[in-house]
Design a protein around this motif. Structure first.
Motif, short mmCIF file in Angstrom:
data_model
loop_
_atom_site.label_atom_id
_atom_site.label_comp_id
_atom_site.label_asym_id
_atom_site.label_seq_id
_atom_site.Cartn_x
_atom_site.Cartn_y
_atom_site.Cartn_z
N UNK A 11 0.84 -1.22 0.00
CA UNK A 11 0.00 0.00 0.00
C UNK A 11 0.86 1.25 0.00
N UNK A 12 1.92 1.24 0.75
CA UNK A 12 2.83 2.40 0.77
C UNK A 12 3.46 2.63 -0.60
N UNK A 13 3.85 1.56 -1.27
CA UNK A 13 4.44 1.68 -2.60
C UNK A 13 3.43 2.25 -3.60
N UNK A 14 2.20 1.81 -3.52
CA UNK A 14 1.17 2.33 -4.43
C UNK A 14 0.92 3.81 -4.19
N UNK A 15 0.87 4.19 -2.91
CA UNK A 15 0.66 5.62 -2.59
C UNK A 15 1.84 6.45 -3.08
N UNK A 16 3.04 5.94 -2.90
CA UNK A 16 4.22 6.68 -3.34
C UNK A 16 4.22 6.79 -4.85
N UNK A 17 3.75 5.75 -5.53
CA UNK A 17 3.70 5.79 -7.00
C UNK A 17 2.72 6.87 -7.49
N UNK A 18 1.57 7.00 -6.81
CA UNK A 18 0.60 8.00 -7.21
C UNK A 18 1.14 9.42 -7.02
N UNK A 19 1.85 9.63 -5.92
CA UNK A 19 2.41 10.97 -5.65
C UNK A 19 3.45 11.34 -6.70
N UNK A 20 4.31 10.38 -7.04
CA UNK A 20 5.36 10.65 -8.03
C UNK A 20 4.76 10.83 -9.42
N UNK A 21 3.72 10.05 -9.73
CA UNK A 21 3.08 10.16 -11.04
C UNK A 21 2.47 11.53 -11.26
N UNK A 22 1.95 12.16 -10.17
CA UNK A 22 1.36 13.49 -10.29
C UNK A 22 2.41 14.55 -10.59
N UNK A 42 3.52 -1.61 -13.40
CA UNK A 42 2.80 -2.88 -13.50
C UNK A 42 2.79 -3.59 -12.16
N UNK A 43 1.96 -4.62 -12.09
CA UNK A 43 1.88 -5.43 -10.87
C UNK A 43 3.22 -6.09 -10.55
N UNK A 44 3.92 -6.57 -11.58
CA UNK A 44 5.18 -7.24 -11.36
C UNK A 44 6.23 -6.28 -10.82
N UNK A 45 6.14 -5.01 -11.20
CA UNK A 45 7.07 -4.03 -10.65
C UNK A 45 6.93 -3.95 -9.14
N UNK A 46 5.69 -4.00 -8.67
CA UNK A 46 5.45 -3.96 -7.22
C UNK A 46 5.95 -5.23 -6.56
N UNK A 47 5.65 -6.36 -7.20
CA UNK A 47 6.05 -7.65 -6.61
C UNK A 47 7.56 -7.81 -6.53
N UNK A 48 8.30 -7.20 -7.46
CA UNK A 48 9.76 -7.30 -7.45
C UNK A 48 10.41 -6.46 -6.37
N UNK A 49 9.64 -5.59 -5.74
CA UNK A 49 10.23 -4.73 -4.70
C UNK A 49 10.62 -5.59 -3.49
N UNK A 50 11.85 -5.41 -2.97
CA UNK A 50 12.29 -6.22 -1.83
C UNK A 50 11.33 -6.13 -0.65
N UNK A 51 10.93 -7.28 -0.15
CA UNK A 51 10.09 -7.33 1.04
C UNK A 51 8.62 -7.45 0.76
N UNK A 52 8.20 -7.28 -0.51
CA UNK A 52 6.77 -7.40 -0.83
C UNK A 52 6.31 -8.85 -0.66
#
Length: 288
Positions: free
Chosen positions: A86-97, A106-116
């Protein structure tokens, strides 16, 4: 029974706990050396597996390779760290703006993040007994293979020892002829040199020469070493180092026999003995 140090064994098993394949490779080594390769999730079992191997094997280099696939009851599984996602998704929205042309995530980008993705720890209590049973069966198969090859080596050793006894018997049989020949040759040398010695002095020289060239002591020691090797082979057990030491002693006596030789037959017997000893010595390196 003696055992060879060269063997291979492979066992596999499966159940609700999962499936595993255990491979054991054994080669000759001066001492006992263990190499245990386990999956990352089973490293806690290494100490108990090493102890199990030491109870069965006393000498050689042993490589143990275990492959494991967990089952449903082993406790293994993959979970998602929802809070981090959830934190990664929120951070992605802020940066996208803040970016005019932000690339989609993509979903795989999130899954590849260490610790997900988090892999649950395996319940070792569920599978430890099963893995040790599998290892024990592999060890029994390995020992059986080592015993079979050890029996073949034993027969090879006994055949070579019998051939060595034949060579020793040949030299013993010709010893009276050799001593007579040595006496006659020594007298002939004195005659050729035109040396006049009284009978007592001549006899002393003959006795001294006979003592220097007498090989009966070497033959007796060779017979004694052969008897000891046979006793060790009959007794069995961990005997590789003792056999190797006896081969060194036999080779030393055969060398002395050749050095003292004054005739072709004894020299030939010395060479044949060293060949037979070397043939045994090469194979003794594979005996536990």
């Amino acid at each position: 029974m003696i055992q060879s140090m060269t063997a291979f064994a492979r066992t596999q098993g499966q159940g609700q706990w999962g499936s595993a394949v255990c491979e054991l490779r054994s080669i000759n080594h001066r001492y006992l050396e263990l190499v245990v390769r386990l999956p990352e999730t089973l490293h806690a079992l290494e100490a108990s597996m090493r102890e199990c191997i030491r109870r069965h094997i006393k000498r050689g280099k042993i490589e143990c390779h275990l492959r494991f696939q967990p089952g449903d009851v082993s406790g293994a599984g993959i979970t998602i760290n929802h809070h981090l996602a959830e934190q990664l998704c929120n951070a992605n929205e802020i940066i996208a703006q803040k970016l005019k042309q932000a690339a989609p995530v993509s979903t795989m980008d999130i899954l590849h993040w260490p610790g997900i993705l988090q892999i649950a720890e395996i319940d070792l209590e569920v599978i430890q007994d099963q893995v040790l049973v599998l290892l024990d069966k592999a060890l029994q198969d390995l020992i059986a293979a080592r015993v079979r090859e050890g029996e073949e080596l034993k027969q090879l050793f006994l055949q070579r020892l019998e051939n060595m006894k034949v060579e020793v018997a040949k030299v013993r049989q010709h010893m009276p002829e050799i001593l007579t020949y040595q006496r006659e040759r020594l007298i002939a040398r004195f005659s050729d040199a035109k040396l006049e010695l009284d009978a007592e002095r001549l006899e002393q020289e003959i006795v001294l020469f006979a003592q220097k060239t007498d090989v009966m002591e070497e033959l007796d020691r060779i017979d004694a070493h052969i008897s000891e090797v046979r006793r060790i082979l009959k007794q069995g057990g961990v005997s590789g180092r003792r056999l190797d030491f006896l081969m060194q002693e036999l080779h030393r006596e055969a060398n002395t026999l050749g050095a003292k030789s004054t005739d072709v037959d004894t020299t030939r017997a010395s060479v044949e003995l060293k060949v037979l000893i070397e043939q045994i010595r090469e194979q003794v390196q594979n005996v536990e």
